[in-house]
Motif scaffolding. Structure first.
Motif, PDB file in Angstrom:
ATOM      1  N   GLY A 160     -12.079   8.958 -11.775  1.00 34.58           N
ATOM      2  CA  GLY A 160     -11.790   7.596 -12.214  1.00 34.58           C
ATOM      3  C   GLY A 160     -11.502   6.682 -11.050  1.00 34.58           C
ATOM      4  O   GLY A 160     -11.383   7.117  -9.901  1.00 34.58           O
ATOM      5  N   GLU A 161     -11.378   5.399 -11.325  1.00 35.23           N
ATOM      6  CA  GLU A 161     -11.172   4.405 -10.286  1.00 35.23           C
ATOM      7  C   GLU A 161      -9.697   4.330  -9.926  1.00 35.23           C
ATOM      8  O   GLU A 161      -8.842   4.285 -10.798  1.00 35.23           O
ATOM      9  CB  GLU A 161     -11.645   3.046 -10.803  1.00 35.23           C
ATOM     10  CG  GLU A 161     -11.943   2.060  -9.705  1.00 35.23           C
ATOM     11  CD  GLU A 161     -12.359   0.712 -10.283  1.00 35.23           C
ATOM     12  OE1 GLU A 161     -12.030  -0.305  -9.661  1.00 35.23           O
ATOM     13  OE2 GLU A 161     -12.984   0.706 -11.363  1.00 35.23           O
ATOM     14  N   LEU A 162      -9.399   4.326  -8.619  1.00 39.68           N
ATOM     15  CA  LEU A 162      -8.018   4.168  -8.177  1.00 39.68           C
ATOM     16  C   LEU A 162      -7.623   2.699  -8.203  1.00 39.68           C
ATOM     17  O   LEU A 162      -8.437   1.830  -7.894  1.00 39.68           O
ATOM     18  CB  LEU A 162      -7.850   4.720  -6.750  1.00 39.68           C
ATOM     19  CG  LEU A 162      -8.184   6.194  -6.563  1.00 39.68           C
ATOM     20  CD1 LEU A 162      -7.911   6.591  -5.115  1.00 39.68           C
ATOM     21  CD2 LEU A 162      -7.378   7.067  -7.508  1.00 39.68           C
ATOM     22  N   LYS A 163      -6.388   2.475  -8.576  1.00 41.46           N
ATOM     23  CA  LYS A 163      -5.873   1.102  -8.635  1.00 41.46           C
ATOM     24  C   LYS A 163      -4.802   0.928  -7.587  1.00 41.46           C
ATOM     25  O   LYS A 163      -4.002   1.823  -7.362  1.00 41.46           O
ATOM     26  CB  LYS A 163      -5.232   0.831 -10.013  1.00 41.46           C
ATOM     27  CG  LYS A 163      -6.165   1.048 -11.166  1.00 41.46           C
ATOM     28  CD  LYS A 163      -7.020  -0.165 -11.363  1.00 41.46           C
ATOM     29  CE  LYS A 163      -7.950   0.041 -12.549  1.00 41.46           C
ATOM     30  NZ  LYS A 163      -9.096  -0.856 -12.486  1.00 41.46           N
ATOM     31  N   PRO A 164      -4.767  -0.259  -6.943  1.00 44.26           N
ATOM     32  CA  PRO A 164      -3.663  -0.523  -6.017  1.00 44.26           C
ATOM     33  C   PRO A 164      -2.355  -0.620  -6.792  1.00 44.26           C
ATOM     34  O   PRO A 164      -2.342  -1.108  -7.921  1.00 44.26           O
ATOM     35  CB  PRO A 164      -4.023  -1.867  -5.386  1.00 44.26           C
ATOM     36  CG  PRO A 164      -5.051  -2.464  -6.261  1.00 44.26           C
ATOM     37  CD  PRO A 164      -5.700  -1.373  -7.059  1.00 44.26           C
ATOM     38  N   TYR A 165      -1.266  -0.138  -6.204  1.00 40.61           N
ATOM     39  CA  TYR A 165      -0.002  -0.151  -6.884  1.00 40.61           C
ATOM     40  C   TYR A 165       0.703  -1.484  -6.643  1.00 40.61           C
ATOM     41  O   TYR A 165       1.330  -1.698  -5.612  1.00 40.61           O
ATOM     42  CB  TYR A 165       0.884   1.005  -6.414  1.00 40.61           C
ATOM     43  CG  TYR A 165       2.150   1.124  -7.196  1.00 40.61           C
ATOM     44  CD1 TYR A 165       2.187   1.830  -8.387  1.00 40.61           C
ATOM     45  CD2 TYR A 165       3.320   0.503  -6.759  1.00 40.61           C
ATOM     46  CE1 TYR A 165       3.350   1.922  -9.127  1.00 40.61           C
ATOM     47  CE2 TYR A 165       4.490   0.600  -7.491  1.00 40.61           C
ATOM     48  CZ  TYR A 165       4.485   1.299  -8.673  1.00 40.61           C
ATOM     49  OH  TYR A 165       5.636   1.387  -9.403  1.00 40.61           O
ATOM     50  N   TYR A 166       0.553  -2.381  -7.597  1.00 41.35           N
ATOM     51  CA  TYR A 166       1.301  -3.636  -7.550  1.00 41.35           C
ATOM     52  C   TYR A 166       2.050  -3.772  -8.863  1.00 41.35           C
ATOM     53  O   TYR A 166       1.487  -3.473  -9.900  1.00 41.35           O
ATOM     54  CB  TYR A 166       0.364  -4.847  -7.422  1.00 41.35           C
ATOM     55  CG  TYR A 166      -0.389  -4.907  -6.135  1.00 41.35           C
ATOM     56  CD1 TYR A 166       0.290  -4.891  -4.918  1.00 41.35           C
ATOM     57  CD2 TYR A 166      -1.773  -4.995  -6.132  1.00 41.35           C
ATOM     58  CE1 TYR A 166      -0.423  -4.954  -3.726  1.00 41.35           C
ATOM     59  CE2 TYR A 166      -2.485  -5.059  -4.953  1.00 41.35           C
ATOM     60  CZ  TYR A 166      -1.804  -5.040  -3.754  1.00 41.35           C
ATOM     61  OH  TYR A 166      -2.493  -5.109  -2.592  1.00 41.35           O
ATOM     62  N   LEU A 167       3.263  -4.245  -8.780  1.00 37.85           N
ATOM     63  CA  LEU A 167       3.993  -4.451 -10.028  1.00 37.85           C
ATOM     64  C   LEU A 167       3.788  -5.881 -10.514  1.00 37.85           C
ATOM     65  O   LEU A 167       3.591  -6.766  -9.726  1.00 37.85           O
ATOM     66  CB  LEU A 167       5.482  -4.199  -9.817  1.00 37.85           C
ATOM     67  CG  LEU A 167       5.838  -2.718  -9.667  1.00 37.85           C
ATOM     68  CD1 LEU A 167       7.322  -2.593  -9.421  1.00 37.85           C
ATOM     69  CD2 LEU A 167       5.453  -1.924 -10.901  1.00 37.85           C
TER      70      LEU A 167
END
Ligand code: ZN
Ligand code: ZN
Length: 79
Positions: free
Chosen positions: A72-79
């Protein structure tokens, strides 16, 4: 661990759980700092399945932002 839990970290005021390990190089990733630095990526699918799929920016790039577990696609960790 679910994404809902992750996002609840700030709201609930818990400070104990802010560091995760990169799944590839086992480097510590400080999630609070990563919100600013962008040095953390995660796989939403794996996290939803209870796997701690976090990656440092260098490894995420090396993986072409694809999860090594589920593809799957990785997502940047931003809140
Ligand atoms: Zn890494
Ligand atoms: Zn995954």
């Amino acid at each position: 661990m679910t994404i809902g839990l992750l996002k609840g970290v700030n709201k609930s005021g818990h400070k104990g759980w802010t560091t995760v390990k990169c799944s590839i190089c086992h480097k510590d990733i400080d999630l609070f700092k990563a919100v600013d630095t962008g040095d953390a990526y995660y796989c939403p699918k794996c996290l939803a399945n209870g796997r701690e799929a976090f990656f440092c920016a260098a490894d995420a790039k090396r993986l072409h932002y694809r999860c090594p577990y589920c593809g799957g696609e990785l997502k940047p960790y931003y809140l």
